[in-house]
Structures are given as structure tokens and as C-alpha cells.
Write a protein that holds these residues in place. Structure first.
Motif, PDB file in Angstrom:
ATOM      1  N   UNK A 101       1.373  -0.802  -0.162  1.00 43.82           N
ATOM      2  CA  UNK A 101       0.098   0.114  -0.148  1.00 43.82           C
ATOM      3  C   UNK A 101       1.249   1.014   0.045  1.00 43.82           C
ATOM      4  N   UNK A 102       1.804   1.429   0.742  1.00 41.49           N
ATOM      5  CA  UNK A 102       2.980   2.294   1.119  1.00 41.49           C
ATOM      6  C   UNK A 102       3.403   3.094  -0.649  1.00 41.49           C
ATOM      7  N   UNK A 103       3.815   1.607  -1.358  1.00 43.73           N
ATOM      8  CA  UNK A 103       4.622   1.964  -2.411  1.00 43.73           C
ATOM      9  C   UNK A 103       3.238   2.141  -3.564  1.00 43.73           C
ATOM     10  N   UNK A 104       2.441   2.038  -3.674  1.00 47.86           N
ATOM     11  CA  UNK A 104       1.016   2.480  -4.308  1.00 47.86           C
ATOM     12  C   UNK A 104       0.640   0.833  -5.103  1.00 47.86           C
ATOM     13  N   UNK A 105       0.662   0.012  -4.779  1.00 50.82           N
ATOM     14  CA  UNK A 105       0.777  -1.368  -5.687  1.00 50.82           C
ATOM     15  C   UNK A 105      -0.498  -1.357  -6.408  1.00 50.82           C
ATOM     16  N   UNK A 106      -1.954  -0.957  -5.458  1.00 55.20           N
ATOM     17  CA  UNK A 106      -2.557  -0.931  -6.500  1.00 55.20           C
ATOM     18  C   UNK A 106      -3.041   0.461  -7.548  1.00 55.20           C
ATOM     19  N   UNK A 107      -2.365   1.591  -7.469  1.00 56.46           N
ATOM     20  CA  UNK A 107      -2.190   2.253  -8.566  1.00 56.46           C
ATOM     21  C   UNK A 107      -1.398   1.947  -9.516  1.00 56.46           C
ATOM     22  N   UNK A 108      -0.322   1.830  -9.192  1.00 58.39           N
ATOM     23  CA  UNK A 108       0.503   0.718 -10.028  1.00 58.39           C
ATOM     24  C   UNK A 108      -0.119  -0.683 -11.353  1.00 58.39           C
ATOM     25  N   UNK A 109      -1.598  -1.653 -10.251  1.00 58.86           N
ATOM     26  CA  UNK A 109      -1.536  -1.948 -10.882  1.00 58.86           C
ATOM     27  C   UNK A 109      -3.158  -1.978 -11.688  1.00 58.86           C
ATOM     28  N   UNK A 110      -3.114  -0.700 -11.660  1.00 59.07           N
ATOM     29  CA  UNK A 110      -4.399  -0.320 -12.570  1.00 59.07           C
ATOM     30  C   UNK A 110      -3.660   0.175 -13.527  1.00 59.07           C
ATOM     31  N   UNK A 111      -3.013   0.788 -13.451  1.00 57.25           N
ATOM     32  CA  UNK A 111      -2.612   1.203 -14.723  1.00 57.25           C
ATOM     33  C   UNK A 111      -1.623   0.601 -15.620  1.00 57.25           C
ATOM     34  N   UNK A 112      -1.419  -0.856 -14.983  1.00 60.65           N
ATOM     35  CA  UNK A 112      -0.984  -1.641 -15.731  1.00 60.65           C
ATOM     36  C   UNK A 112      -2.064  -2.413 -16.773  1.00 60.65           C
ATOM     37  N   UNK A 113      -3.007  -2.612 -15.936  1.00 57.85           N
ATOM     38  CA  UNK A 113      -4.524  -3.431 -16.413  1.00 57.85           C
ATOM     39  C   UNK A 113      -5.095  -2.063 -17.705  1.00 57.85           C
ATOM     40  N   UNK A 114      -4.847  -1.086 -17.212  1.00 60.96           N
ATOM     41  CA  UNK A 114      -5.793  -0.319 -18.409  1.00 60.96           C
ATOM     42  C   UNK A 114      -4.422  -0.446 -19.781  1.00 60.96           C
ATOM     43  N   UNK A 115      -3.573  -0.376 -19.318  1.00 59.17           N
ATOM     44  CA  UNK A 115      -1.979  -0.553 -20.665  1.00 59.17           C
ATOM     45  C   UNK A 115      -2.813  -2.134 -21.531  1.00 59.17           C
TER      46      UNK A 115
END
Length: 373
Positions: free
Chosen positions: A314-328
């Protein structure tokens, strides 16, 4: 009746019909056993092995063969066509059962699909090794029985052998990279994860069902799509491997973020030292202090340490990183699908060759995109 209810009912009916073919296949395999003079206790053991390990999962791989054949044919299937497509689908489910029984022994797993692993049952133990071989052998018996007279029979044999070999390569890399009892995060990387996922999952779970459907509908290895000569099997592979990788990364993320109610299990990738996308994505951007936290807490059978890893995610922002990966990933795969020239879908019959359709791949992608379980 709502559309949603209708969709659920249609899915349940499709599964029920597919499961009905398993009854036919099992009877055939047991009849072959009996014809070999196998004693009654061996026949009963084999039946139990087949039923315990083959049906019972989601059956997505197997049913995808039927769905793909129907899309490629552009019409409802005859009873004979359905039977053949479903047999190929069950051959994939037998391959999956072979892999899972073997994998559970190698990983010393305790449960599978909500019940004890096969090798964990009283009186089974290491006999499960031979049982796994027998699940694999059943594939080739069924192919010989039902497809030996078909022009694409050798293609089916080569495809199953190749997919098995590639999957076993992926399993080897996974086993030596992330043994459960020896945590060494220096062996992990996003490149290593990519290799494991493509070889261990994407080939047999995504490419195999579609390639089987393509052979069954007599799609040739080369034909003209638009203005260029194309290998449709290479085109399918180029789309389905990234799609399979997307699916596995999604699965890895849900293991960390999903609830047991969502995903039907308790996520264990962190405590089991899995070489998942989550840990590799974290390692790629971790500061030295964060890396130390991961080294000290990942792969430990300790709930507090697992919680520390999740907090760092959570601290490193993994959910946001995953969301960006999924859209790409979605946009990239859709772009590849749209490279397939649109052609008028015309029903094809008997040995008449079908033409590759975008819809085959869209169905896969639509099932996966933004799934939560």
C-alpha cells in the motif's frame, strides 16, 4: 426474467452439457481399462482418480474450446461437432488435472479446490505420482479414439506434447526461483515473472484451447487476411500469450487484494514465497529501506510479517500501479485484436475451412477485464 439471470442460466446450462460429456469420456476410459483385464480394484481406483481430479474446477479452459469452435463455425454445432469439441476441452481439463496433482506433490500443498489434495488422502500418498501419469495418458487415448481419422490428428498430438513441454519448463523455473522453504528475493524480477507466467500458464490455458478449435475447424497454417499472407496460429499466439500474462498478473493482484468472499480462497502468495507480480513490482521500485522490509518479512509463515508486506504494498502504491498496468494491457491487447481484418461471418460446414474471427479473442478479454474474482 432479467438479462443477468438469463446469462447465469445460459452459463449453467452450458456447463451442465459440457459435464455430460465427461460422463461419456469416463465410461470410455473405464471400458478401456476393463478391456485390458485390469482387476476391479484398479478400475475403481482409476475411476476415483478421474472424478476426484478432473471435474470440479471452473472448467474455463475446456469450455473455451467449445465456445471457440462455435464462433469460428459461425453457427450452432451439430451434436457430433459438439461432442468432438467437448472431448478436446476435456483433454485440456485432464492436462490441467495432471499438472495440479503433480504440482501439489512438489509444493507439498494441503488443499485443492476446497478439498484435500489427492496425494494427501489416506492410502494414496506417492501412488499419486503414477495417477498423475495416468491422467496425462488418458488424453492420448481419447485423441486416438476420436480423432485418428481426422486430417489434423497429428497437429493435435504435437500441440498437446508441445504445450506440456513448455508448461513443464515454466514449472522448473518457478520451482528453482521460489522454493517455499528458501526465500531469496535476489532471484526474483519482473523478467523472471514474465517467463514463468508465459510458459507455466499462458501457453496451455489460453493458446491451447483456441489452437485446438482452429485445427478442428480446419483453419490452415497460412492464408490471406486482408492483403497479406498470414499465419493465423502465430497471430493467435501473439494475442493469447499477453492475454494469459494479463490474466495471471490479475490473479496475483487479487491474491493480495481480494477477500476470501471474492476469490473463494485465502490469498497465500506472500507467506508461500510465490514469485508473483506483486512482489516483483514492489522490488522494482523499493527503496533500500523498503527492500529490507521485504527481505525480512516475505515468504514467512507469520501473519504479522504478511501484514507488514501488505502494508508496504500500500505504501508504494501497488493498487494504482496495477490499475495502470491493467488499462495499458487491455488497450494493447485490444489493439492486437483489431489487427485481425474484419470479415463477414459465414457459417462453415464439415471439412470447409473457417476464418479466424476477432470475436474468439474478444470473448476471452471480456471475461477477464476488471474481474474481481
Amino acid at each position: 426474467m432479467s438479462t443477468t439471470k438469463t446469462g447465469v442460466d445460459a452459463k449453467a446450462l452450458a456447463r451442465k452439457r459440457f459435464e455430460g460429456v465427461w460422463e461419456v469420456i469416463r465410461a470410455e476410459l473405464l471400458a478401456h481399462f476393463e478391456a485390458q483385464g485390469m482387476p476391479i480394484e484398479a478400475r475403481e481406483w482409476y475411476k476415483r482418480n478421474l472424478d476426484y481430479n478432473t471435474p470440479g474446477g471452473k472448467l474455463n479452459r475446456g469450455m473455451s474450446v467449445v465456445d471457440s469452435v462455435q464462433i469460428l463455425r459461425g453457427r450452432s454445432l451439430t451434436d457430433d461437432e459438439y461432442l468432438k469439441a467437448a472431448i478436446l476441452g476435456w483433454c485440456i481439463e485432464l492436462l490441467q488435472a495432471f499438472f495440479l496433482v503433480s504440482d501439489d506433490i512438489m509444493d507439498q500443498s494441503v488443499t485443492r479446490r476446497g478439498q484435500p489434495c489427492w496425494y494427501k488422502l489416506d492410502s494414496v500418498g506417492n501412488i499419486a505420482i503414477n495417477d498423475a501419469f495416468m491422467l496425462e495418458a488418458a488424453i492420448y487415448h481419447l485423441l486416438k479414439s476420436h480423432f485418428r481419422q481426422e486430417s489434423y490428428y497429428v497437429n493435435l498430438l504435437e500441440l498437446f506434447h508441445e504445450m506440456s513441454h513448455l508448461t513443464e519448463m515454466g514449472q522448473l523455473v518457478d520451482l528453482i526461483t521460489a522454493p517455499e522453504d528458501a526465500v531469496d528475493l535476489s532471484k526474483f524480477s519482473l523478467d523472471k515473472h514474465h517467463f514463468i507466467v508465459i510458459y507455466k500458464t499462458a501457453y496451455y490455458s489460453f493458446y491451447l484451447p483456441v489452437a485446438l478449435a482452429m485445427y478442428m475447424t480446419h483453419i490452415p497454417t497460412t492464408y490471406t487476411l486482408g492483403s497479406t499472407s498470414t499465419d493465423p496460429y502465430k497471430l493467435a499466439l501473439d494475442i493469447l500469450l499477453p492475454l494469459g500474462e494479463y490474466f495471471q498478473i490479475q490473479d496475483d493482484f487479487l491474491d493480495y487484494s481480494g477477500t476470501p468472499e471474492q476469490i473463494g480462497k485465502i490469498g497465500t502468495d506472500i507467506i508461500d514465497n510465490k514469485c508473483s507480480w506483486c512482489i516483483n513490482a514492489a522490488l522494482a521500485i523499493a527503496t533500500p529501506a523498503q527492500r529490507q522490509v521485504l527481505d525480512e518479512n516475505y515468504g514467512q509463515k507469520d501473519a504479522a510479517k504478511e501484514a507488514r508486506v501488505k502494508a508496504l504494498y500500500e505504501e508504494i502504491g501497488l493498487p494504482a500501479k496495477y490499475k495502470a498496468y491493467e488499462e495499458a494491457a487491455y488497450q494493447r491487447i485490444m489493439g492486437m485484436i483489431q489487427q485481425i481484418p474484419e470479415v463477414e461471418v459465414k457459417p462453415t460446414y464439415a471439412n470447409e475451412p473457417a476464418v479466424l474471427q476477432r470475436q474468439v479473442f474478444k470473448v476471452f478479454l471480456d471475461k477477464i477485464y476488471k474481474r474481481t474474482k
